[in-house]
Design an enzyme around this catalytic site. Structure first.
Site, PDB file in Angstrom:
ATOM      1  CG  HIS A  93      -2.010  -0.769   1.323  1.00 36.03           C
ATOM      2  ND1 HIS A  93      -2.701  -1.232   2.358  1.00 36.03           N
ATOM      3  CD2 HIS A  93      -2.852  -1.398   0.399  1.00 36.03           C
ATOM      4  CE1 HIS A  93      -3.767  -2.036   2.220  1.00 36.03           C
ATOM      5  NE2 HIS A  93      -3.784  -2.277   0.686  1.00 36.03           N
ATOM      6  NE  ARG A 138      -5.146  -9.640   2.255  1.00 38.29           N
ATOM      7  CZ  ARG A 138      -4.716  -8.600   1.612  1.00 38.29           C
ATOM      8  NH1 ARG A 138      -3.779  -7.720   2.284  1.00 38.29           N
ATOM      9  NH2 ARG A 138      -5.091  -8.269   0.378  1.00 38.29           N
TER      10      ARG A 138
END
Ligand code: ADP
Length: 406
Positions: free
Chosen positions: A189, A250
């Site tokens: 990210h 996740r």
């Protein structure tokens, strides 16, 4: 000003087509880099599966198709056909580059014009990011075949974190084993963390180089970073995007012995991979991965959803506190991405726990409707400024591509 399909090209218009190739999807935006307008956007989903679906939006018009799409090459052909049929004409918008989001860039700290060498490197990094990098490489090869006339630029999700200090990037593992398998913390990210931290500095009108920031990118995937004067000090994702915060599907941080226990109980590597990446996080705890649905279930009194939310917030508070310590104090806490930008209740839950450390939320600013350009949501005398800043990875990629190709 956006160019409507079929209209004459603006004299000096420059656009970049940004492609984000996932394992079974291809998402795209055509971005006017000077006006920052999105000229068109779309996606091809479920590539190689039954029930493929494509959509293309240009101006007010959205078109959809559901023909079976068997490969990223086919998806690219559908995308190009959509531009040909429904506009805008790529050349009329001044297409100067195609920017590709690549999840794993190894040690690259800068975007790269894609050459055969760069492409081979992206493919070689499949060992570390099997789903992501294989898809990116397929997307790039397909796009190069269709548009060999424009430069293709790879922008890496890991790039911003290539400069992590050694003590943050290093796992406490046998050094020889770690080196052989390139086991280190890469961070992901990065395009978003770099963009948002810079935008946040502009929002509060303070020099980027002087700010200590904690950035929380909370989308379906989620990550935190500590940024000191524009340089990353730590980030929550590691070798892969699995480490760190609780995410939609996740697990984030775990005792590695969880993996050993499952393996000894007979689970295969692929089964454990699927469990941790696709069936854990909010989904594993509550049955839903979308935060809006989670919130609805919490409001309806669902105990599993309540625990999922509590685990999510607990992990966030722990990370912000740790980064506050690593930075030696925080000037600015920034929320971004789908959940961070749109969920005031979550921001309030995190800030409430951090108030003793000087993070004081202004309730009315926090709940004052949709955040468009960015907004400060702390009280004027809060020792730490809290802000919400929308991320825009596509525009960030488009800008970097243009900067590189001139
Ligand atoms: P990604 O890009 O990682 O797929 P996003 O940044 O789009 O994820 O974030 C998706 C998450 O943001 C979902 O959990 C969704 O519920 C939440 N979200 C998106 N828009 C809103 C909204 N308007 N209000 C509340 N939550 C939202």
């Amino acid at each position: 000003m956006a160019t409507e399909p079929g209209s004459a090209p603006a004299q000096d218009q420059r656009s970049v087509l940004v492609l984000n190739s996932g394992s079974s999807s291809l998402k795209y935006q055509l971005v006017d880099v000077d006006s920052e307008q999105v000229l068109a956007r779309g996606s091809v989903e479920r590539i190689g599966e039954s029930g493929s679906a494509a959509s293309h939006t240009a101006g007010e018009q959205t078109t959809r198709s559901d023909d079976r799409v068997s490969s990223h090459g086919d998806a690219l052909a559908i995308l190009m056909e959509a531009f040909d049929r429904h506009g805008p004409d790529l050349d009329e918008t001044g297409l100067v580059a195609i920017g590709h989001r690549v999840v794993h860039g190894g040690g690259h700290s800068e975007p790269q014009v894609v050459t055969e060498d760069v492409l081979e490197e992206i493919e070689a990094l499949q060992v570390l990011a099997p789903l992501h990098n294989r898809a990116a490489a397929m997307g790039i090869r397909a796009a190069q075949a269709i548009r060999p006339d424009v430069p293709h630029v790879a922008v890496f999700d890991t790039a911003f974190f290539a400069g992590l200090p050694a003590e943050a990037a290093t796992y406490a593992l046998d050094r020889e084993v770690a080196a052989r398998h390139r086991l280190r913390r890469y961070g992901f990210h990065g395009t978003s963390h770099a963009w948002v931290s810079r935008q946040a500095a502009e929002l509060v009108e303070r020099p980027y180089e002087q700010l200590k920031q904690v950035v929380l990118h909370l989308g379906n995937g989620a990550s935190a970073s500590a940024v000191d004067g524009g340089r990353p000090v730590d980030t929550s994702m590691g070798l892969t995007p699995l480490e760190g915060l609780v995410m939609g599907t996740r697990s984030g941080d775990l005792d590695p012995a969880v993996v050993l226990t499952l393996a000894r109980a007979g689970a295969s590597t692929d089964e454990i991979d699927r469990l941790l990446n696709q069936r854990s996080g909010l989904l594993g705890l509550s049955g839903v991965n979308d935060f809006r649905e989670l919130q609805q279930r919490v409001d309806a009194g669902d105990a599993d959803a309540r625990l999922a939310l509590d685990v999510y917030v607990h992990r966030l508070v722990k990370y912000v506190g740790a980064y506050h310590a690593l930075l030696g104090g925080t000037d600015l806490l920034v929320f971004t991405a789908g959940v961070g930008e749109n969920n005031p209740a979550l921001r309030a839950a995190v800030a409430k726990r951090l108030e003793p450390l000087g993070f004081v939320l202004d309730e009315s600013a926090n709940t004052a409707g949709r955040v468009v350009g960015g907004r400060v949501v702390s009280t004027p005398d809060s020792p730490v400024t809290i802000a919400v800043v929308p991320t825009n990875e596509e525009l960030a990629i488009a800008r970097q591509a243009v900067d590189l190709v001139g």
